[in-house]
Design a protein around this motif. Structure first.
Motif, PDB file in Angstrom:
ATOM      1  N   LEU A  24     -52.661  29.201-110.864  1.00 14.55           N
ATOM      2  CA  LEU A  24     -53.375  30.402-110.612  1.00 14.55           C
ATOM      3  C   LEU A  24     -51.835  30.876-109.548  1.00 14.55           C
ATOM      4  CD1 LEU A  24     -56.630  32.123-110.602  1.00 14.55           C
ATOM      5  CD2 LEU A  24     -55.874  31.638-108.086  1.00 14.55           C
ATOM      6  N   ARG A  25     -51.050  30.693-109.388  1.00 14.44           N
ATOM      7  CA  ARG A  25     -50.310  31.560-108.340  1.00 14.44           C
ATOM      8  C   ARG A  25     -49.042  31.181-109.289  1.00 14.44           C
ATOM      9  NH1 ARG A  25     -49.564  32.076-102.937  1.00 14.44           N
ATOM     10  NH2 ARG A  25     -50.980  30.777-102.174  1.00 14.44           N
ATOM     11  N   GLN A  26     -48.459  29.969-109.911  1.00  9.33           N
ATOM     12  CA  GLN A  26     -47.471  30.730-110.830  1.00  9.33           C
ATOM     13  C   GLN A  26     -47.894  32.021-112.084  1.00  9.33           C
ATOM     14  OE1 GLN A  26     -47.947  26.572-112.359  1.00  9.33           O
ATOM     15  NE2 GLN A  26     -45.338  26.274-111.286  1.00  9.33           N
ATOM     16  N   LEU A  27     -49.067  31.653-112.772  1.00 12.62           N
ATOM     17  CA  LEU A  27     -49.934  32.923-113.616  1.00 12.62           C
ATOM     18  C   LEU A  27     -49.345  34.176-112.913  1.00 12.62           C
ATOM     19  CD1 LEU A  27     -49.816  33.720-116.506  1.00 12.62           C
ATOM     20  CD2 LEU A  27     -52.300  33.683-115.675  1.00 12.62           C
ATOM     21  N   ALA A  28     -50.256  34.747-111.859  1.00 10.01           N
ATOM     22  CA  ALA A  28     -50.204  35.725-110.933  1.00 10.01           C
ATOM     23  C   ALA A  28     -48.567  35.844-110.658  1.00 10.01           C
ATOM     24  CB  ALA A  28     -50.105  35.456-109.874  1.00 10.01           C
ATOM     25  N   ASP A  29     -47.941  35.099-110.652  1.00  7.24           N
ATOM     26  CA  ASP A  29     -45.347  35.724-109.898  1.00  7.24           C
ATOM     27  C   ASP A  29     -45.277  36.214-111.953  1.00  7.24           C
ATOM     28  OD1 ASP A  29     -46.535  34.662-107.653  1.00  7.24           O
ATOM     29  OD2 ASP A  29     -44.842  32.733-107.872  1.00  7.24           O
ATOM     30  N   ALA A  30     -45.065  34.888-112.919  1.00  6.51           N
ATOM     31  CA  ALA A  30     -45.393  35.369-113.959  1.00  6.51           C
ATOM     32  C   ALA A  30     -45.711  36.859-114.389  1.00  6.51           C
ATOM     33  CB  ALA A  30     -45.496  34.101-114.760  1.00  6.51           C
ATOM     34  N   ALA A  31     -47.354  37.495-114.251  1.00  2.00           N
ATOM     35  CA  ALA A  31     -47.839  38.263-114.965  1.00  2.00           C
ATOM     36  C   ALA A  31     -47.196  39.565-113.353  1.00  2.00           C
ATOM     37  CB  ALA A  31     -48.743  38.147-114.978  1.00  2.00           C
ATOM     38  N   GLY A  32     -47.247  39.484-112.276  1.00  2.00           N
ATOM     39  CA  GLY A  32     -46.738  40.155-111.746  1.00  2.00           C
ATOM     40  C   GLY A  32     -47.806  40.852-111.010  1.00  2.00           C
ATOM     41  N   VAL A  33     -48.822  39.913-110.464  1.00  2.00           N
ATOM     42  CA  VAL A  33     -50.053  40.540-109.838  1.00  2.00           C
ATOM     43  C   VAL A  33     -50.484  39.074-108.472  1.00  2.00           C
ATOM     44  CG1 VAL A  33     -51.072  41.251-112.569  1.00  2.00           C
ATOM     45  CG2 VAL A  33     -51.141  39.329-111.501  1.00  2.00           C
ATOM     46  N   SER A  34     -51.184  39.898-107.468  1.00  2.00           N
ATOM     47  CA  SER A  34     -51.281  39.222-107.090  1.00  2.00           C
ATOM     48  C   SER A  34     -52.540  37.848-106.937  1.00  2.00           C
ATOM     49  CB  SER A  34     -52.025  39.818-105.575  1.00  2.00           C
ATOM     50  OG  SER A  34     -53.457  40.159-105.708  1.00  2.00           O
ATOM     51  N   ASN A  35     -52.028  36.809-106.368  1.00  2.00           N
ATOM     52  CA  ASN A  35     -53.026  35.602-106.909  1.00  2.00           C
ATOM     53  C   ASN A  35     -54.497  35.880-106.345  1.00  2.00           C
ATOM     54  OD1 ASN A  35     -52.826  32.859-107.559  1.00  2.00           O
ATOM     55  ND2 ASN A  35     -52.872  32.225-104.783  1.00  2.00           N
ATOM     56  N   PRO A  36     -54.395  36.887-105.014  1.00  2.00           N
ATOM     57  CA  PRO A  36     -56.477  36.896-104.813  1.00  2.00           C
ATOM     58  C   PRO A  36     -57.195  37.923-105.824  1.00  2.00           C
ATOM     59  CG  PRO A  36     -54.884  37.518-102.909  1.00  2.00           C
ATOM     60  CD  PRO A  36     -54.216  37.554-103.912  1.00  2.00           C
ATOM     61  N   TYR A  37     -56.040  39.020-106.445  1.00  2.00           N
ATOM     62  CA  TYR A  37     -56.423  39.917-107.973  1.00  2.00           C
ATOM     63  C   TYR A  37     -56.864  39.189-109.025  1.00  2.00           C
ATOM     64  CZ  TYR A  37     -56.530  43.416-111.150  1.00  2.00           C
ATOM     65  OH  TYR A  37     -57.353  44.858-111.992  1.00  2.00           O
ATOM     66  N   LEU A  38     -55.464  37.655-109.877  1.00  2.00           N
ATOM     67  CA  LEU A  38     -55.819  36.987-110.467  1.00  2.00           C
ATOM     68  C   LEU A  38     -56.624  36.545-110.467  1.00  2.00           C
ATOM     69  CD1 LEU A  38     -54.848  36.427-112.955  1.00  2.00           C
ATOM     70  CD2 LEU A  38     -53.316  34.881-112.507  1.00  2.00           C
ATOM     71  N   SER A  39     -57.112  35.318-109.414  1.00  2.00           N
ATOM     72  CA  SER A  39     -58.600  34.639-109.107  1.00  2.00           C
ATOM     73  C   SER A  39     -59.719  35.764-109.472  1.00  2.00           C
ATOM     74  CB  SER A  39     -58.755  34.290-107.405  1.00  2.00           C
ATOM     75  OG  SER A  39     -59.497  33.596-107.749  1.00  2.00           O
ATOM     76  N   GLN A  40     -59.557  36.721-108.573  1.00  2.00           N
ATOM     77  CA  GLN A  40     -60.744  37.335-109.115  1.00  2.00           C
ATOM     78  C   GLN A  40     -61.145  37.699-110.360  1.00  2.00           C
ATOM     79  OE1 GLN A  40     -60.083  40.772-106.382  1.00  2.00           O
ATOM     80  NE2 GLN A  40     -61.039  39.703-104.613  1.00  2.00           N
ATOM     81  N   ILE A  41     -60.492  38.221-111.421  1.00  2.00           N
ATOM     82  CA  ILE A  41     -60.092  38.089-112.938  1.00  2.00           C
ATOM     83  C   ILE A  41     -61.049  37.222-113.370  1.00  2.00           C
ATOM     84  CG2 ILE A  41     -59.461  38.958-114.605  1.00  2.00           C
ATOM     85  CD1 ILE A  41     -56.915  40.184-113.615  1.00  2.00           C
ATOM     86  N   GLU A  42     -60.348  36.171-113.182  1.00  2.00           N
ATOM     87  CA  GLU A  42     -61.193  34.798-113.412  1.00  2.00           C
ATOM     88  C   GLU A  42     -62.079  34.148-113.670  1.00  2.00           C
ATOM     89  OE1 GLU A  42     -58.488  31.248-112.730  1.00  2.00           O
ATOM     90  OE2 GLU A  42     -57.031  32.092-114.024  1.00  2.00           O
ATOM     91  N   ARG A  43     -62.529  34.785-111.539  1.00  2.00           N
ATOM     92  CA  ARG A  43     -63.874  34.706-111.520  1.00  2.00           C
ATOM     93  C   ARG A  43     -64.606  35.333-112.423  1.00  2.00           C
ATOM     94  NH1 ARG A  43     -64.271  34.502-105.643  1.00  2.00           N
ATOM     95  NH2 ARG A  43     -61.959  35.605-105.645  1.00  2.00           N
ATOM     96  N   GLY A  44     -64.622  36.266-113.499  1.00  2.00           N
ATOM     97  CA  GLY A  44     -65.448  38.019-113.684  1.00  2.00           C
ATOM     98  C   GLY A  44     -65.740  38.954-112.347  1.00  2.00           C
ATOM     99  N   LEU A  45     -65.180  38.531-111.559  1.00  2.00           N
ATOM    100  CA  LEU A  45     -65.368  39.526-109.947  1.00  2.00           C
ATOM    101  C   LEU A  45     -64.139  40.315-110.603  1.00  2.00           C
ATOM    102  CD1 LEU A  45     -65.586  37.131-107.085  1.00  2.00           C
ATOM    103  CD2 LEU A  45     -67.746  38.498-108.511  1.00  2.00           C
ATOM    104  N   ARG A  46     -63.755  41.245-111.463  1.00  2.00           N
ATOM    105  CA  ARG A  46     -62.652  42.286-111.207  1.00  2.00           C
ATOM    106  C   ARG A  46     -62.782  42.601-112.489  1.00  2.00           C
ATOM    107  NH1 ARG A  46     -61.172  46.039-107.053  1.00  2.00           N
ATOM    108  NH2 ARG A  46     -61.419  44.274-104.497  1.00  2.00           N
ATOM    109  N   LYS A  47     -62.449  43.556-113.458  1.00  2.00           N
ATOM    110  CA  LYS A  47     -62.472  44.294-114.660  1.00  2.00           C
ATOM    111  C   LYS A  47     -60.736  44.458-115.030  1.00  2.00           C
ATOM    112  CE  LYS A  47     -63.443  46.570-118.649  1.00  2.00           C
ATOM    113  NZ  LYS A  47     -64.593  48.035-119.100  1.00  2.00           N
ATOM    114  N   PRO A  48     -59.457  44.215-115.054  1.00  2.00           N
ATOM    115  CA  PRO A  48     -58.672  44.214-115.564  1.00  2.00           C
ATOM    116  C   PRO A  48     -58.254  45.722-116.447  1.00  2.00           C
ATOM    117  CG  PRO A  48     -58.936  42.712-116.878  1.00  2.00           C
ATOM    118  CD  PRO A  48     -60.133  42.583-115.747  1.00  2.00           C
ATOM    119  N   SER A  49     -57.457  46.413-116.091  1.00  2.00           N
ATOM    120  CA  SER A  49     -56.520  47.380-117.427  1.00  2.00           C
ATOM    121  C   SER A  49     -56.262  46.784-118.584  1.00  2.00           C
ATOM    122  CB  SER A  49     -56.683  48.602-116.335  1.00  2.00           C
ATOM    123  OG  SER A  49     -54.641  48.104-116.051  1.00  2.00           O
TER     124      SER A  49
END
Length: 147
Positions: A24-49
């Motif tokens: 999760l941390r590697q993808l967050a770094d590669a995508a330029g998003v925060s680790n917690p935000y990416l985790s929330q997207i994966e858990r369906g808690l956030r809707k990314p733009s």
């Protein structure tokens, strides 16, 4: 915090990340998003733009359109432009998924193929069963001259 329905976007992202053997941390770094935000997207808690989806797609090295369809962004737009209210057949989604998942095509080529596919489907739906559609004269070969 409520859960949003993203058509399985979070689960799809998690699976793509695991297939790419990224934490999760590697993808967050590669995508330029925060680790917690990416985790929330994966858990369906956030809707990314769309912009965040594009960054994640780059990090996963997959087509941004694939994520747009999963998030319901591209699919809704293409469906509405092509034929509002039209029912989609199961095989169509298979064609769409295959085209969007093909790494050998550019994003522009994928969109062109999907537009052609949809045009053929509309054309066939407009005709009656078994009716052959006249698409113009058949290709001709130039006449050969005798020697």
């Amino acid at each position: 915090m409520g859960s949003f329905e993203g058509g399985g976007l979070g689960a799809f992202l998690r699976e793509q990340r695991r297939q790419a053997k990224l934490s999760l941390r590697q993808l967050a770094d590669a995508a330029g998003v925060s680790n917690p935000y990416l985790s929330q997207i994966e858990r369906g808690l956030r809707k990314p733009s769309a912009e965040i989806l594009q960054q994640i797609a780059k990090g996963l090295e997959i087509s941004a359109e694939t994520l747009y369809v999963r998030a319901g962004i591209l699919d809704e737009r293409v469906r509405d432009e092509a034929d509002p209210g039209a029912a989609r057949e199961p095989e169509e989604s298979g064609v769409r998924a295959a085209v969007l998942a093909d790494p050998g095509l550019t994003d522009e080529q994928k969109q062109a193929l999907l537009r052609i596919h949809e045009a053929f489907r509309r054309e066939n739906a407009a005709g009656t069963d078994g009716e052959k559609h006249d698409t113009g004269p058949p290709p001709t070969t130039p006449p050969t001259t005798g020697s």
